[in-house]
Design an enzyme around this catalytic site. Structure first.
Site, PDB file in Angstrom:
ATOM      1  N   GLY A 148       9.216   7.168   2.979  1.00  0.00           N
ATOM      2  CA  GLY A 148       7.975   7.423   3.694  1.00  0.00           C
ATOM      3  C   GLY A 148       7.366   8.788   3.592  1.00  0.00           C
ATOM      4  O   GLY A 148       7.182   9.405   2.489  1.00  0.00           O
ATOM      5  N   TYR A 163      11.956   9.751  23.256  1.00  0.00           N
ATOM      6  CA  TYR A 163      11.592  10.345  21.914  1.00  0.00           C
ATOM      7  C   TYR A 163      10.458  11.561  22.272  1.00  0.00           C
ATOM      8  O   TYR A 163      10.811  12.403  21.665  1.00  0.00           O
ATOM      9  CB  TYR A 163      10.764   9.111  21.423  1.00  0.00           C
TER      10      TYR A 163
END
Length: 314
Positions: free
Chosen positions: A26, A176
């Protein structure tokens, strides 16, 4: 209509050692490949050796003369972080660039690190906090630039001071956001403490915007058997050049923050398009949640207590 590619120059980095976390695929892999192409000696600390070897080969195919190597690192284990610190310290090579890019996002159910921390807080923030602390002598020796990758999620939510490990009521996205707010506060506080303490390093933060990275892809180890609906929508719009960035463009803010002669210490870099979710990289105003010096001091002191990694006193 085909998307016009976005790019940014990377200066020559010959003779410089760069460490990039989360570079086995990624965004991180793209960042590592660009650093290698610029002549840096790139170290990839990886959790999964199979993916790491594949990344190594991909970089060497793209950059035949690349200086790139693997090390073992599981950011969800403070023992693993300490082992990497000891290994690199034993090699004795100064570190000139550190890009803290690795992260995990929104496991459906609450999970814990090896050390008992909520997985996102423990990996995204505490693991990197401990890593920088363990590497600090090498960073100081290299007068390093440290760039820490946060997220647009740091522009929402808050730090759950009363329950950092989300034991009472787990919400994956809020947890998160907390991890990225804490990490952003750390990245900016690191620069302030370095300036005050004469640590000889500079620190700034970046975010990739929104792109079809692997954060929301199928991750069986996180309890996610398939890509999230959100990732499928992001990927479809990204392919059409609508609003969101690509995996390649999403790495550019961190590259600018870490390598550009025009980037500044203690600043925030991200995409400059609408909503800062895509577009060319540039400096932007820090999110309001990242501006409190008191919150930064508080999370720093808590992080030292939780990781048992202490930094020099200013």
């Amino acid at each position: 209509m085909p998307r016009t590619p976005i790019d940014t120059p990377v200066p020559r980095l010959t003779g410089q050692r760069a460490v990039v976390t989360g570079a086995s695929d990624g965004i991180g892999l793209g960042i590592a490949a660009r650093l290698a192409a610029a002549g840096a000696d790139v170290v990839l600390p990886v959790r999964n050796r199979v993916k790491g070897e594949a990344a190594l080969e991909a970089i060497r195919r793209a950059v035949p003369d690349a200086q790139v190597s693997l090390r073992d690192l599981d950011l969800s284990s403070l023992e693993s972080v300490a082992a990497l610190g000891d290994s690199l310290d034993g090699e004795g090579d100064p570190i000139h660039l550190l890009i803290n890019n690795a992260g995990v996002m929104t496991p459906p159910e609450r999970q814990l690190t090896v050390d008992g921390f909520e997985l996102q807080f423990g990996t995204n923030h505490l693991g990197h906090f401990a890593l920088v602390g363990r590497l600090l002598p090498l960073l100081r020796a290299g007068s390093a630039r440290v760039t820490s990758q946060v997220s647009i999620a740091a522009n929402q939510g808050a730090i759950n001071w009363a329950d950092l490990n989300w034991e009472k009521s787990y919400n994956g996205l809020r947890a998160y956001s907390q991890s990225k707010i804490a990490f952003g506060l750390f990245g900016l506080e690191l620069d302030r403490r370095s300036a005050e303490g004469g640590w000889a390093i500079t620190s700034n933060i970046s975010h990739p915007g929104v792109a079809p990275s692997n954060l929301l892809a199928a991750r069986p180890e996180l309890g996610r058997a398939q890509d999230t609906p959100g990732r499928r929508i992001i990927a479809a719009l990204s392919r059409r050049g609508i609003l969101f960035g690509t995996v390649d463009s999403a790495g550019l803010p961190a590259l600018v923050a870490a390598t550009s002669p025009d980037s500044a210490r203690g600043k925030f870099y991200g995409p400059s398009g609408p909503g800062h979710v895509g577009g060319a990289p540039g400096e932007q105003k820090p999110y309001s949640r990242l501006t409190s010096h008191e919150d930064a001091r508080r999370i720093w002191e808590l992080s030292e207590q939780l990781t048992k990694v202490t930094y020099p006193a200013n």
